[in-house]
Scaffold this motif. Structure first.
Motif, mmCIF file in Angstrom:
data_model
loop_
_atom_site.group_PDB
_atom_site.id
_atom_site.type_symbol
_atom_site.label_atom_id
_atom_site.label_comp_id
_atom_site.label_asym_id
_atom_site.label_seq_id
_atom_site.Cartn_x
_atom_site.Cartn_y
_atom_site.Cartn_z
ATOM 1 N N UNK B 79 -27.706 5.965 13.334
ATOM 2 C CA UNK B 79 -27.277 6.001 14.736
ATOM 3 C C UNK B 79 -28.448 5.706 15.662
ATOM 4 N N UNK B 80 -29.590 6.343 15.394
ATOM 5 C CA UNK B 80 -30.742 6.152 16.275
ATOM 6 C C UNK B 80 -31.284 4.735 16.139
ATOM 7 N N UNK B 81 -31.421 4.267 14.893
ATOM 8 C CA UNK B 81 -31.904 2.897 14.691
ATOM 9 C C UNK B 81 -30.951 1.906 15.361
ATOM 10 N N UNK B 82 -29.659 2.107 15.124
ATOM 11 C CA UNK B 82 -28.655 1.222 15.719
ATOM 12 C C UNK B 82 -28.756 1.229 17.234
ATOM 13 N N UNK B 83 -28.962 2.414 17.813
ATOM 14 C CA UNK B 83 -29.041 2.511 19.271
ATOM 15 C C UNK B 83 -30.270 1.803 19.802
ATOM 16 N N UNK B 84 -31.386 1.936 19.076
ATOM 17 C CA UNK B 84 -32.611 1.274 19.540
ATOM 18 C C UNK B 84 -32.420 -0.243 19.515
ATOM 19 N N UNK B 85 -31.830 -0.718 18.410
ATOM 20 C CA UNK B 85 -31.579 -2.167 18.334
ATOM 21 C C UNK B 85 -30.616 -2.589 19.442
ATOM 22 N N UNK B 86 -29.576 -1.769 19.654
ATOM 23 C CA UNK B 86 -28.601 -2.079 20.704
ATOM 24 C C UNK B 86 -29.292 -2.117 22.059
ATOM 25 N N UNK B 87 -30.255 -1.214 22.247
ATOM 26 C CA UNK B 87 -30.969 -1.183 23.519
ATOM 27 C C UNK B 87 -31.769 -2.469 23.709
ATOM 28 N N UNK B 88 -32.476 -2.885 22.644
ATOM 29 C CA UNK B 88 -33.290 -4.096 22.766
ATOM 30 C C UNK B 88 -32.406 -5.316 23.013
#
Lengths: 249, 277, 219
Positions: B79-88
């Motif tokens: 979830x956190x990795x996905x969110x960071x990628x989504x943010x970028x």
């Protein structure tokens, strides 16, 4: 006015607390038919709260409120009926923002008084004419200036044929150039014989339109007098200080 | 949820004595009704034997929780990795949408609308079924994390954009008039302010990504849901395990949403902060 | 596979899938809207336990992952002797989850109404229900057009859950895994579904902003 006439509004020993704060301290007050009573006082003195207790927008802890000699009901249909007889004008106008001005005007006459729609509309237009915003009837409140909104709000209250009108700081939210137009409407209303209870900071208006001025401070009525006497020769120290602080500005 | 008096209470006035009595009576009925509802549920558990210790005893074991915890860790990691990628990705799309160049802007708008209009599951199947056909070898972790990120990036882009729009124009005008370049103005003045507005919606987005990761069982990534399946086959306890796992998800998401609301309230209550920084 | 090969072989199925997705979306949305209204009424009513129940309901279904809810419905509920057909399970999940969000949108719609207007309605002598009917509901509904549009799109995306159970007919996500497990449909199989989803979302969004522009309340 005769002594034995029943007052329109009578407050007997009203007390109210907000938590630890004693906002209304044993207030008693009468407003007779056709009388214009103006309440003044520093902010936080309880004058708005007092005004709002009369149609039970604020409840009281003890005491009695009578409308034409009858205690105001506490709830239900009776309370709604009582409120329909008391006009109220708010500081923030409080026109219904999803309705045009004319719909604002006819909502309560049609829904509450069961007036036929056409009749309500005709009368509403006359009232809007009287307060000078008839040309705005088809607009929604947000399209009107503050002064126009407040005049429409006064007309909305008048459409219910109230026995008395309550004004809760009607000009406090207005830009200076619009205050006059609202006060003019109120002055006219007073000269037509409407019974009015007005909370305001407009001292000139109080001086010239009021039949009686009530000065409140920290929850109590400190002084009651006719306006000329009050403004030229206040009896209490607190009223003197208040008037000085106002004239200095 | 906020501390400011809500409209919920404004709808009603101070009740009179008769109304007070009515409210008391109806409240009593409501309590009875809810209690009856609860009783029906409990009874159903009872008569189907779902309260039997064999369905629950293993929750008293440390190893059970460790195993679930390992799965939860993978879930949170995804979830956190996905969110960071989504943010970028979202940031790039937001910058693209605010460009003057029509082609870049158009492409960004299309990508944003595309990711917002397609369900996460479709992206997951894409990574599960199509990507291997191209010969690109991805671990199970990335097969769930990447589609969740892609699915979220459009929403993030829109959130960031509304944050940028919420920054008063005067801020960038002031920066430009001081001689800062447009790019510097954006990164030094506008974006740092915008990001504070959107932190609540970014947290809410994290919740959505976290929920999407529950599809990890499709790509057999050992997340919380997948580990729950292992527990179920070990102990033959379908209902109890799935209930507990669902509650874990609900609790985590609830807390995250609560945090997001809290931050949003603080932003609303302190307008002075807006012009600061 | 090329797009024309896909369409000639599976064109009818795609069309059926699109209609299925739409049907499921509309049914779910209507159900979610009805429940959302009921839950919202509970949440604003003066009966404390009902309020608490409404809040609880919203927190549960707002926070539970769709997959977890569907798995509970399909695999766990039968252990309580409650067995629904697959289609019903999907529909329950795709109603319950959006219903929580629907209630949240309605609550924030109610929150946009100024307390002053409620007082004005009272001062004019409107009864509680007159106030609700003439002041609260019209304003809450009109300011929730855009959130409801978003909810409709979100509901459509939620219906992809149906691909997780053997539901027939297939909807737009299910058909992709169906084609890809049968033949290597490749990228195109996805693109067709994705485009159909997107087009639906764009249409919904467009209609929503059209309605919103008509009914939006100026403040």
């Amino acid at each position: 006015m005769t002594q034995n006439e029943v007052p329109i509004i009578e407050l007997k020993n009203i007390n109210k607390h907000f938590g630890d704060l004693h906002v209304l301290k044993d207030i008693s007050l009468k407003v007779n038919k056709g009388e214009v009573v103006v309440i003044i006082g520093p902010s936080g003195s309880g004058k708005s709260t007092l005004c709002r207790t009369i149609n039970r927008l604020e409840t009281i802890d003890s005491g009695q409120i009578l409308l034409e000699g009858v205690p105001i009901p506490e709830e239900g249909r009776q309370l709604a009926e009582l409120r329909s007889k008391i006009g109220m004008v708010f500081q923030a106008f409080n026109l219904f923002s999803h309705m045009t001005i004319i719909d604002n005007m006819t909502l309560a006459p049609v829904d509450v008084l069961k007036m036929p729609r056409r009749e309500a509309r005709e009368e509403a237009m006359k009232l809007l004419e009287r307060v000078g915003v008839a040309d705005q009837a088809k607009k929604v409140p947000a399209q009107l200036s503050g002064g126009q909104q407040q005049r429409a709000a006064i007309a909305r209250a008048l459409a219910m044929h109230p026995k008395v009108m309550l004004f809760d700081e009607p000009t406090s939210a207005l830009d200076p150039e619009m205050i006059g137009e609202v006060l003019n409407v109120m002055t006219e209303l007073a000269s037509d014989g409407m019974t009015m209870l007005i909370v305001t900071h407009e001292m000139n208006f109080a001086r010239h339109v009021a039949d009686r001025v009530i000065f409140m401070d920290s929850g109590s009525i400190v002084e009651q007098a006719d306006p000329e006497a009050f403004f030229s020769n206040p009896q209490t120290e607190r009223a003197k200080i208040f008037l000085e602080s106002i004239t200095r500005n | 949820m906020s501390k400011t008096p809500s409209i919920r209470d404004m709808l009603y006035e101070e009740p009179g004595p008769k109304t007070k009595k009515q409210i008391r009576v109806i409240t009593l009925f409501a309590i009875l009704l809810l209690a009856a509802l609860l009783a029906v549920v409990i009874r159903q558990f009872y008569i189907t034997g779902q309260f039997a210790p064999r369905y629950w005893y293993f929750f008293g074991r440390w190893t059970t929780w460790r195993f679930l915890g390992q799965g939860l860790l993978v879930t949170l990691e995804a979830a956190v990795t996905g969110s960071i990628i989504a943010f970028l990705l979202g940031f790039v799309l937001m910058r693209g949408k605010l460009q003057k160049n029509k082609i870049i802007r158009g492409a960004s708008v299309c990508l944003i609308e595309f990711t917002r209009g397609v369900p996460t599951l479709l992206f997951i199947y894409f990574f599960f079924l199509v990507v291997p056909q191209t010969g690109w070898k991805l671990s199970a972790f990335w097969k769930i994390t990447l589609p969740c990120a892609i699915s979220a990036c459009g929403v993030v882009a829109e959130a960031l954009r509304s944050g940028v729009n919420a920054v008063p124009k005067g801020q960038s005008e002031a920066a430009l008039s001081l001689g800062l370049t447009k790019t510097r103005t954006f990164y030094k003045v506008v974006f740092p302010q915008a990001i504070r507005f959107v932190i609540p919606s970014l947290i809410a987005e994290l919740v959505i990504v976290l929920k999407d990761t529950t599809f990890a069982y499709i790509v057999t990534c050992a997340d919380l849901m997948q580990n729950a399946k292992v527990l179920i086959s070990n102990y033959d306890a379908m209902l109890s395990v799935y209930l507990v796992v669902a509650l874990i998800y609900i609790l985590i998401n609830y807390l995250l949403n609560k945090l997001s609301d809290r931050l949003a309230d603080r932003l609303k209550q302190n307008p002075a902060e807006r012009s600061a920084a | 596979m090329t797009i024309s090969a896909l369409l000639s072989q599976y064109g009818d199925r795609y069309l059926l899938a699109l209609v299925t997705t739409w049907k499921l979306t509309v049914l779910s949305f209507l159900g979610a809207f009805a429940i959302g209204i009921i839950i919202t009424v509970l949440r604003v009513c003066p009966i404390k336990p009902l309020r608490a129940f409404g809040d609880f309901y919203v927190q549960i279904f707002r926070n539970i992952p769709g997959a977890a809810l569907l798995i509970l419905l399909v695999y766990a509920l039968p252990y309580l002797n409650i067995v629904f057909p697959y289609n019903t399970c999907v529909l329950i999940a795709t109603i319950l989850i959006p219903s929580a969000f629907c209630s949240e949108h309605l609550m924030s719609g109610i929150n946009t109404i100024s307390p002053g207007q409620i007082e004005a309605a009272r001062a004019l002598g409107l009864s509680f229900f007159q106030m609700i009917r003439r002041v609260i509901i019209p304003q809450a509904l009109r300011s929730s057009v855009l959130p409801m549009t978003n909810l409709l799109v979100a509901t459509m995306l939620t219906t992809s859950l149906a691909s997780q159970v053997p539901m027939r007919p297939l909807e737009l996500t299910g058909i992709v895994s169906y084609i890809n497990t049968r033949a290597a449909g490749g990228v195109m199989a996805f693109v067709i579904s994705a485009v159909l989803y997107c087009a639906s979302a764009v249409i919904i969004g467009f209609a929503g902003s059209l309605i919103d522009r008509k009914v939006r309340i100026q403040r």
